[in-house]
Write a protein that holds these residues in place. Structure first.
Motif, mmCIF file in Angstrom:
data_model
loop_
_atom_site.group_PDB
_atom_site.id
_atom_site.type_symbol
_atom_site.label_atom_id
_atom_site.label_comp_id
_atom_site.label_asym_id
_atom_site.label_seq_id
_atom_site.Cartn_x
_atom_site.Cartn_y
_atom_site.Cartn_z
ATOM 1 N N LYS A 160 0.852 -1.194 0.000
ATOM 2 C CA LYS A 160 0.000 0.000 0.000
ATOM 3 C C LYS A 160 0.886 1.242 0.000
ATOM 4 O O LYS A 160 1.924 1.285 0.664
ATOM 5 C CB LYS A 160 -0.916 0.010 1.229
ATOM 6 N N GLU A 162 0.847 5.825 -0.152
ATOM 7 C CA GLU A 162 0.085 7.058 0.070
ATOM 8 C C GLU A 162 0.508 8.094 -0.960
ATOM 9 O O GLU A 162 1.704 8.269 -1.212
ATOM 10 C CB GLU A 162 0.328 7.587 1.477
ATOM 11 N N LYS A 169 -2.683 14.998 1.645
ATOM 12 C CA LYS A 169 -2.974 13.618 1.248
ATOM 13 C C LYS A 169 -4.086 13.589 0.204
ATOM 14 O O LYS A 169 -5.149 14.180 0.382
ATOM 15 C CB LYS A 169 -3.395 12.797 2.466
ATOM 16 N N THR A 172 -4.853 6.775 -0.878
ATOM 17 C CA THR A 172 -3.975 5.629 -0.714
ATOM 18 C C THR A 172 -4.301 4.635 -1.828
ATOM 19 O O THR A 172 -5.430 4.583 -2.311
ATOM 20 C CB THR A 172 -4.168 4.956 0.659
#
Length: 288
Positions: A160, A162, A169, A172
């Motif tokens: 995973k 980001e 942000k 993800t």
């Protein structure tokens, strides 16, 4: 009394007419609100794409005239210049990295799910799958840094990551996702930062290999279309540059005909049925 009754009837008609007009106005206002919402949504998407491709537009405009004769519909996905011809590219040996059937399917599905790559031809996708090599990163590693010059596109197989832009942000991502494609498709700097949240396993392909696949497939297809168009009696008197422009917009489609399952359409008004290599018959009476 007759006059009063007539006036009452006329008044009722006017009231009903006003009611209908009010209802129509309400419907139009609702439709206008919906269209405003759609325009706003489309404007947001347009702004997003403009922010992505803006760094490359100046270079594209300067070089577009030089490469107009060589570009094909599929090649247009790349804004980078092409300096090869089909003879040069035919001798290039592309790397091959063995993969499990599961990995091949994952990479293919990831490409088909990507908005910027899903319109590639299946032959191009297959070559990309074959050329991708394995890459691994540990937790908290930086795979892509915003603003850097990019030369690799990745497909996530395990783990995973980001994605951030200007320290904010965005999302993800997990297995089965493509990232880093904009830098090699549009020759721009990295538009976001990608960091690992876990140990990750990726498949990668570099810019040179990707561009070779795009150019070779496009030039081969263009050459095939040119040979086909030259075999059509209707086009015998057309100049080479006109045939080249026709080849640029030629698109293969599938349809069910008793004579042949393969057809080629030029725009929406010209249809050819290919019975066998080197032969073609046109259908001039089809609706356009």
């Amino acid at each position: 009394m007759g006059t009063l009754r007539d006036l009452q009837y006329a008044l009722q008609e006017k009231i009903e007419e006003l009611r209908q007009r009010d209802a129509l106005i309400d419907e139009l206002e609702l439709e206008l609100d919906q269209k405003d919402e759609l325009i706003q949504r489309l404007q947001t998407e347009l702004d997003k794409y403009r922010s992505v491709i803006k760094p490359a537009t100046q270079q594209v405009h300067k070089q577009s005239e030089l490469h107009e004769q060589q570009r094909t519909k599929r090649q247009a996905i790349s804004a980078e210049p092409t300096a090869f011809d089909i003879q040069d590219l035919s001798h290039v040996t592309l790397p091959f990295y063995p993969k499990s059937p599961q990995s091949k399917d994952l990479i293919k599905e990831a490409i088909l799910d990507n908005d910027f790559m899903k319109n590639l031809e299946l032959s191009q996708i297959q070559e990309i799958v074959d050329c991708m090599y394995p890459v691994e990163y540990g937790k908290d590693s930086c795979i892509i840094k915003e603003g850097d010059v990019g030369s690799l596109v990745y497909v996530m197989e395990d783990g995973k990551v980001e994605v951030t832009k200007e320290s904010l942000k965005l999302c993800t991502m997990g297995p089965g996702k493509v990232f880093g494609e904009l830098a090699i498709l549009y020759n721009c700097t990295r538009t976001a930062t990608v960091k690992t949240l876990t140990n990750v396993k990726l498949w990668a392909i570099d810019r040179q290999c990707f561009q070779t696949i795009m150019m070779r497939t496009g030039l081969i297809k263009h050459t095939e279309y040119m040979e086909f168009l030259k075999s059509v009696p209707t086009f015998h008197d057309l100049q080479e540059d006109i045939l080249s422009k026709l080849a640029d917009v030629l698109e293969e489609v599938s349809a069910f005909f008793k004579a042949s399952p393969r057809n080629v359409c030029v725009g929406t008004c010209l249809l050819f049925l290919l019975n066998r290599p080197g032969s073609a018959s046109s259908f001039p009476n089809l609706p356009t």
